[in-house]
Design a protein around this motif. Structure first.
Motif, PDB file in Angstrom:
ATOM      1  N   ALA A 263       4.759   1.763   2.445  1.00  0.00           N
ATOM      2  CA  ALA A 263       4.869   1.165   1.104  1.00  0.00           C
ATOM      3  C   ALA A 263       5.596  -0.170   1.224  1.00  0.00           C
ATOM      4  CB  ALA A 263       5.592   2.103   0.149  1.00  0.00           C
ATOM      5  N   LYS A 264       4.973  -1.082   1.941  1.00  0.00           N
ATOM      6  CA  LYS A 264       5.587  -2.383   2.171  1.00  0.00           C
ATOM      7  C   LYS A 264       5.498  -3.250   0.913  1.00  0.00           C
ATOM      8  CE  LYS A 264       4.741  -2.620   7.157  1.00  0.00           C
ATOM      9  NZ  LYS A 264       4.116  -1.295   7.323  1.00  0.00           N
ATOM     10  N   HIS A 265       6.353  -4.264   0.880  1.00  0.00           N
ATOM     11  CA  HIS A 265       6.325  -5.220  -0.223  1.00  0.00           C
ATOM     12  C   HIS A 265       5.473  -6.432   0.155  1.00  0.00           C
ATOM     13  CE1 HIS A 265       9.853  -2.806  -1.229  1.00  0.00           C
ATOM     14  NE2 HIS A 265       9.724  -3.237  -2.465  1.00  0.00           N
ATOM     15  N   SER A 266       4.868  -7.013  -0.836  1.00  0.00           N
ATOM     16  CA  SER A 266       4.169  -8.287  -0.639  1.00  0.00           C
ATOM     17  C   SER A 266       5.034  -9.397  -1.223  1.00  0.00           C
ATOM     18  CB  SER A 266       2.796  -8.263  -1.311  1.00  0.00           C
ATOM     19  OG  SER A 266       2.919  -8.106  -2.722  1.00  0.00           O
ATOM     20  N   VAL A 267       5.066 -10.523  -0.551  1.00  0.00           N
ATOM     21  CA  VAL A 267       5.870 -11.666  -0.969  1.00  0.00           C
ATOM     22  C   VAL A 267       4.975 -12.896  -0.959  1.00  0.00           C
ATOM     23  CG1 VAL A 267       7.886 -13.090  -0.458  1.00  0.00           C
ATOM     24  CG2 VAL A 267       7.947 -10.627   0.004  1.00  0.00           C
ATOM     25  N   ALA A 268       4.868 -13.561  -2.105  1.00  0.00           N
ATOM     26  CA  ALA A 268       4.008 -14.738  -2.203  1.00  0.00           C
ATOM     27  C   ALA A 268       4.471 -15.614  -3.356  1.00  0.00           C
ATOM     28  CB  ALA A 268       2.548 -14.316  -2.414  1.00  0.00           C
ATOM     29  N   VAL A 269       4.074 -16.875  -3.312  1.00  0.00           N
ATOM     30  CA  VAL A 269       4.329 -17.809  -4.410  1.00  0.00           C
ATOM     31  C   VAL A 269       3.015 -18.056  -5.128  1.00  0.00           C
ATOM     32  CG1 VAL A 269       5.079 -20.125  -5.050  1.00  0.00           C
ATOM     33  CG2 VAL A 269       6.266 -18.889  -3.215  1.00  0.00           C
ATOM     34  N   GLU A 270       3.006 -17.746  -6.428  1.00  0.00           N
ATOM     35  CA  GLU A 270       1.818 -17.945  -7.259  1.00  0.00           C
ATOM     36  C   GLU A 270       2.213 -18.655  -8.545  1.00  0.00           C
ATOM     37  OE1 GLU A 270       0.016 -14.178  -7.971  1.00  0.00           O
ATOM     38  OE2 GLU A 270      -0.016 -13.591  -5.850  1.00  0.00           O
ATOM     39  N   ASN A 271       1.562 -19.770  -8.804  1.00  0.00           N
ATOM     40  CA  ASN A 271       1.824 -20.536 -10.029  1.00  0.00           C
ATOM     41  C   ASN A 271       3.307 -20.830 -10.216  1.00  0.00           C
ATOM     42  OD1 ASN A 271      -0.965 -20.457 -10.758  1.00  0.00           O
ATOM     43  ND2 ASN A 271      -0.666 -18.412 -11.595  1.00  0.00           N
ATOM     44  N   ASP A 272       3.945 -21.269  -9.139  1.00  0.00           N
ATOM     45  CA  ASP A 272       5.340 -21.681  -9.156  1.00  0.00           C
ATOM     46  C   ASP A 272       6.305 -20.501  -9.321  1.00  0.00           C
ATOM     47  OD1 ASP A 272       7.099 -23.837  -8.797  1.00  0.00           O
ATOM     48  OD2 ASP A 272       7.491 -23.996 -10.940  1.00  0.00           O
ATOM     49  N   VAL A 273       5.813 -19.271  -9.047  1.00  0.00           N
ATOM     50  CA  VAL A 273       6.641 -18.069  -9.177  1.00  0.00           C
ATOM     51  C   VAL A 273       6.704 -17.353  -7.834  1.00  0.00           C
ATOM     52  CG1 VAL A 273       6.994 -15.896 -10.388  1.00  0.00           C
ATOM     53  CG2 VAL A 273       5.929 -17.819 -11.581  1.00  0.00           C
ATOM     54  N   LEU A 274       7.919 -17.077  -7.358  1.00  0.00           N
ATOM     55  CA  LEU A 274       8.083 -16.214  -6.194  1.00  0.00           C
ATOM     56  C   LEU A 274       7.913 -14.773  -6.656  1.00  0.00           C
ATOM     57  CD1 LEU A 274       8.925 -15.618  -3.246  1.00  0.00           C
ATOM     58  CD2 LEU A 274      11.303 -15.559  -4.047  1.00  0.00           C
ATOM     59  N   ILE A 275       6.881 -14.105  -6.147  1.00  0.00           N
ATOM     60  CA  ILE A 275       6.541 -12.751  -6.581  1.00  0.00           C
ATOM     61  C   ILE A 275       6.776 -11.781  -5.429  1.00  0.00           C
ATOM     62  CG2 ILE A 275       4.726 -11.236  -7.434  1.00  0.00           C
ATOM     63  CD1 ILE A 275       3.440 -13.665  -8.734  1.00  0.00           C
ATOM     64  N   VAL A 276       7.636 -10.798  -5.688  1.00  0.00           N
ATOM     65  CA  VAL A 276       7.895  -9.720  -4.735  1.00  0.00           C
ATOM     66  C   VAL A 276       7.507  -8.422  -5.413  1.00  0.00           C
ATOM     67  CG1 VAL A 276       9.613  -8.566  -3.301  1.00  0.00           C
ATOM     68  CG2 VAL A 276       9.830 -11.027  -3.757  1.00  0.00           C
ATOM     69  N   ARG A 277       6.574  -7.704  -4.810  1.00  0.00           N
ATOM     70  CA  ARG A 277       6.149  -6.439  -5.423  1.00  0.00           C
ATOM     71  C   ARG A 277       5.870  -5.413  -4.333  1.00  0.00           C
ATOM     72  NH1 ARG A 277       1.175  -9.443  -6.510  1.00  0.00           N
ATOM     73  NH2 ARG A 277       1.865  -9.783  -8.650  1.00  0.00           N
ATOM     74  N   VAL A 278       6.037  -4.140  -4.692  1.00  0.00           N
ATOM     75  CA  VAL A 278       5.780  -3.063  -3.756  1.00  0.00           C
ATOM     76  C   VAL A 278       4.309  -2.677  -3.836  1.00  0.00           C
ATOM     77  CG1 VAL A 278       6.355  -1.199  -5.391  1.00  0.00           C
ATOM     78  CG2 VAL A 278       6.621  -0.835  -2.917  1.00  0.00           C
ATOM     79  N   ASN A 279       3.723  -2.351  -2.691  1.00  0.00           N
ATOM     80  CA  ASN A 279       2.328  -1.938  -2.631  1.00  0.00           C
ATOM     81  C   ASN A 279       2.269  -0.454  -2.295  1.00  0.00           C
ATOM     82  OD1 ASN A 279       1.315  -4.648  -2.958  1.00  0.00           O
ATOM     83  ND2 ASN A 279       1.975  -5.016  -0.865  1.00  0.00           N
ATOM     84  N   LYS A 280       1.886   0.381  -3.294  1.00  0.00           N
ATOM     85  CA  LYS A 280       1.858   1.825  -3.085  1.00  0.00           C
ATOM     86  C   LYS A 280       0.615   2.431  -3.713  1.00  0.00           C
ATOM     87  CE  LYS A 280       5.436   4.347  -2.999  1.00  0.00           C
ATOM     88  NZ  LYS A 280       6.654   5.149  -3.280  1.00  0.00           N
ATOM     89  N   SER A 281       0.140   3.496  -3.077  1.00  0.00           N
ATOM     90  CA  SER A 281      -0.914   4.321  -3.641  1.00  0.00           C
ATOM     91  C   SER A 281      -0.323   5.670  -4.003  1.00  0.00           C
ATOM     92  CB  SER A 281      -2.061   4.500  -2.633  1.00  0.00           C
ATOM     93  OG  SER A 281      -2.607   3.246  -2.259  1.00  0.00           O
ATOM     94  N   TRP A 282      -1.060   6.480  -4.705  1.00  0.00           N
ATOM     95  CA  TRP A 282      -0.513   7.763  -5.160  1.00  0.00           C
ATOM     96  C   TRP A 282      -0.083   8.638  -3.996  1.00  0.00           C
ATOM     97  CZ3 TRP A 282      -2.626  12.315  -3.538  1.00  0.00           C
ATOM     98  CH2 TRP A 282      -3.909  12.264  -2.996  1.00  0.00           C
TER      99      TRP A 282
END
Length: 234
Positions: A73-92
């Motif tokens: 359940a790693k996190h993704s880190v990226a810059v989109e539209n001037d926003v640093l976005i950190v989110r977890v990637n999980k499935s059920w």
């Protein structure tokens, strides 16, 4: 020894072995990953489920996000539209397993001033040190504590279902703090507009602070004001 007894002992031993193997297979494993960020941004958005979140100034002028996280359940880190976005990637199916650890996200930022900070998580603690200045802040979590010491030029909105909120030695345009069950502590804060405190079950303590007005709401609990000064700014 009777044959039925032997059979029962064999079945019990087999079940114990299967349980041990399943426990090994289903045990959640953690690893540390560092995500380098090479694109500039003005806003920060973090969405995760179970993790402590900490901010720190970068010592080399670059941005990176260090995650002690589940390997499935790693996190993704990226810059989109001037926003640093950190989110977890999980499935059920990532929720299946024995969890003997705790995720942690450390965000190393190259500068102190940003426009907006948004944090939404289920369980964990959040700590934002005094080094930072934001225009707006919106922090929401289900279970955990928030220690907030940064400055906010406009609105800082912090909400926890179960946990404590502490805001100390800083300035803000306005504060909107609420917990369902827990404690709110405000100390050494200069607020240009209102301090709004909502506690359903718990306590609120405001000390050595100034604001235009204090707005409090609750069902079962108490509020304490000590050296809270009303100041009307032009």
């Amino acid at each position: 020894m009777r044959k039925t007894t032997i059979v029962r002992l064999m079945i019990a031993a087999s079940l114990m072995l299967v349980g041990y193997i399943l426990a090994k297979l289903l045990r959640v494993k953690y690893e540390t990953n560092t995500y380098e960020v090479g694109t500039a941004f003005s806003d920060i958005s973090i969405s995760t489920d179970t993790a402590d979140i900490i901010f720190a100034l970068s010592d080399d002028g670059t941005c990176k996000v260090e995650c002690y996280e589940k390997e499935n359940a790693k996190h993704s880190v990226a810059v989109e539209n001037d926003v640093l976005i950190v989110r977890v990637n999980k499935s059920w199916y990532d929720y299946i397993g024995y969890n003997f650890g705790w995720s942690k996200i450390t965000v190393y930022l190259p500068k102190a001033k940003y426009n907006a900070l948004f944090i939404n998580e289920s369980t964990g603690n959040v700590e934002i040190p005094k080094d930072y200045l934001f225009e707006n802040v919106d922090i929401s979590l289900s279970t955990g504590d928030v220690n907030f010491f940064a400055s906010v030029s406009k609105l800082a909105k912090i909400k926890a279902t179960t946990g404590n909120i502490r805001v100390e030695n800083t300035s803000a345009g306005a504060l909107d703090l609420s917990v369902t069950t827990g404690k709110v502590t405000v100390s050494g804060v200069t607020c240009r507009d209102d301090i709004t405190v909502g506690v359903v079950t718990g306590s609120a303590y405001l000390t050595d602070s100034s604001c235009r007005s204090v707005i409090s709401s609750g069902i079962t609990g108490s509020i304490s004001l000590n050296n809270v000064i009303q100041e009307v700014c032009p």
